[in-house]
Design a protein around this motif. Structure first.
Motif, mmCIF file in Angstrom:
data_model
loop_
_atom_site.group_PDB
_atom_site.id
_atom_site.type_symbol
_atom_site.label_atom_id
_atom_site.label_comp_id
_atom_site.label_asym_id
_atom_site.label_seq_id
_atom_site.Cartn_x
_atom_site.Cartn_y
_atom_site.Cartn_z
ATOM 1 N N LEU A 233 53.231 46.378 15.446
ATOM 2 C CA LEU A 233 54.658 46.191 15.200
ATOM 3 C C LEU A 233 55.198 45.031 16.029
ATOM 4 O O LEU A 233 54.844 44.872 17.187
ATOM 5 N N THR A 234 56.056 44.244 15.407
ATOM 6 C CA THR A 234 56.751 43.167 16.108
ATOM 7 C C THR A 234 58.244 43.428 16.020
ATOM 8 O O THR A 234 58.800 43.505 14.921
ATOM 9 N N ASN B 282 52.978 44.460 11.044
ATOM 10 C CA ASN B 282 51.875 43.506 10.895
ATOM 11 C C ASN B 282 50.614 44.243 10.461
ATOM 12 O O ASN B 282 50.056 45.040 11.224
ATOM 13 N N ILE B 283 50.182 43.981 9.236
ATOM 14 C CA ILE B 283 49.005 44.643 8.678
ATOM 15 C C ILE B 283 47.902 43.598 8.512
ATOM 16 O O ILE B 283 48.118 42.556 7.903
ATOM 17 N N THR B 284 46.719 43.870 9.036
ATOM 18 C CA THR B 284 45.569 42.984 8.888
ATOM 19 C C THR B 284 44.411 43.778 8.300
ATOM 20 O O THR B 284 43.995 44.787 8.868
ATOM 21 N N ASN B 285 43.911 43.331 7.160
ATOM 22 C CA ASN B 285 42.810 44.029 6.502
ATOM 23 C C ASN B 285 41.494 43.685 7.197
ATOM 24 O O ASN B 285 40.946 42.600 7.025
ATOM 25 N N ARG B 286 40.988 44.619 7.976
ATOM 26 C CA ARG B 286 39.725 44.422 8.676
ATOM 27 C C ARG B 286 38.601 45.256 8.057
ATOM 28 O O ARG B 286 37.559 45.485 8.684
ATOM 29 N N SER B 287 38.797 45.685 6.826
ATOM 30 C CA SER B 287 37.828 46.587 6.195
ATOM 31 C C SER B 287 36.609 45.861 5.642
ATOM 32 O O SER B 287 35.589 46.481 5.359
ATOM 33 N N GLY B 288 36.687 44.553 5.435
ATOM 34 C CA GLY B 288 35.566 43.826 4.851
ATOM 35 C C GLY B 288 35.647 43.685 3.348
ATOM 36 O O GLY B 288 34.830 42.992 2.729
ATOM 37 N N GLN C 157 42.961 39.301 5.171
ATOM 38 C CA GLN C 157 44.328 38.900 4.816
ATOM 39 C C GLN C 157 45.348 39.737 5.578
ATOM 40 O O GLN C 157 45.118 40.905 5.900
ATOM 41 N N LYS C 158 46.498 39.110 5.865
ATOM 42 C CA LYS C 158 47.566 39.787 6.588
ATOM 43 C C LYS C 158 48.802 39.943 5.711
ATOM 44 O O LYS C 158 49.038 39.149 4.797
ATOM 45 N N ALA C 159 49.595 40.969 6.002
ATOM 46 C CA ALA C 159 50.892 41.172 5.355
ATOM 47 C C ALA C 159 51.878 41.575 6.443
ATOM 48 O O ALA C 159 51.491 42.185 7.448
#
Length: 204
Positions: A122-123, A139-145, A178-180
């Motif tokens: 969170l920001t 802040n969401i970052t897809n680190r699943s591959g 990717q980030k959202a």
């Protein structure tokens, strides 16, 4: 409430609408320690200009109620504030309705914190820059591959640690890495100083 007080609140409202609706045309100052911080204030971060297309969650009803209550005292200013609130709500709803509905449906299946809390931070948004509203960038970052969607629940808590409001945001079909950055809003009156906390985060 005196005319000067109402005028001041309307001014903050117009500033909030202008900054957030403006997208890339305005630069929004943020106040947070880092993207992983759960605090809504303190520290400083680089300037950030959120794209309305990435917004998720419902805009706060406090905007509309403030405009409505001010009409009797400062009708001209209240009319302008109402127009800003309506335009902002329309832009957010058009872009985020489906993602938010999907996120709520997914979280209804989840017990506990979910499988993606490590991929969400969170920001805090500087309340002075957004008319005193309670809101936070998720802040969401897809680190699943692989490609994945995310559902995130934010609790807004008071100074005693009591949860007084919740918001759900979503991000769909993020590619690996990717980030959202959807924005979660509290629907409680702006006069309440609330702190956003990550409650659940589910990757699906």
């Amino acid at each position: 409430m005196g005319t000067s007080q109402v005028g001041g609140r309307i001014g903050r409202l117009l500033l909030a609408g202008g900054l957030l609706v403006g997208g890339t045309a305005g630069v929004l100052g943020l106040a947070a320690c880092s993207s992983s911080s759960t605090s809504a204030g303190g520290g400083s971060t680089p300037s950030f200009s959120p794209d309305p297309r990435s917004f998720s969650g419902a805009p706060p009803t406090a905007l509309e109620s403030l405009a409505a209550s001010a009409k009797a005292a400062v009708s001209a200013s209240a009319a302008s504030a109402s127009a800003v609130a309506s335009a902002f709500e329309a832009s957010v709803s058009a872009e985020s309705g489906r993602a938010t509905a999907a996120a709520k449906a997914e979280l209804a299946k989840v017990s506990g914190a979910g499988n993606a809390t490590a991929e969400v931070g969170l920001t805090g948004l500087n309340r002075d820059r957004i008319g005193g509203l309670n809101a936070v960038i998720v802040n969401i970052t897809n680190r699943s591959g692989g490609t994945a969607s995310y559902a995130v629940k934010i609790n807004f808590v008071d100074s005693a640690g009591k949860v007084v409001d919740t918001a759900v945001v979503g991000a769909e079909d993020l590619a690996a890495g990717q980030k959202a950055q959807p924005v979660a809003f509290s629907t409680k009156p702006a006069e309440l100083a609330l702190v956003p906390k990550l409650a659940q985060a589910q990757r699906y």
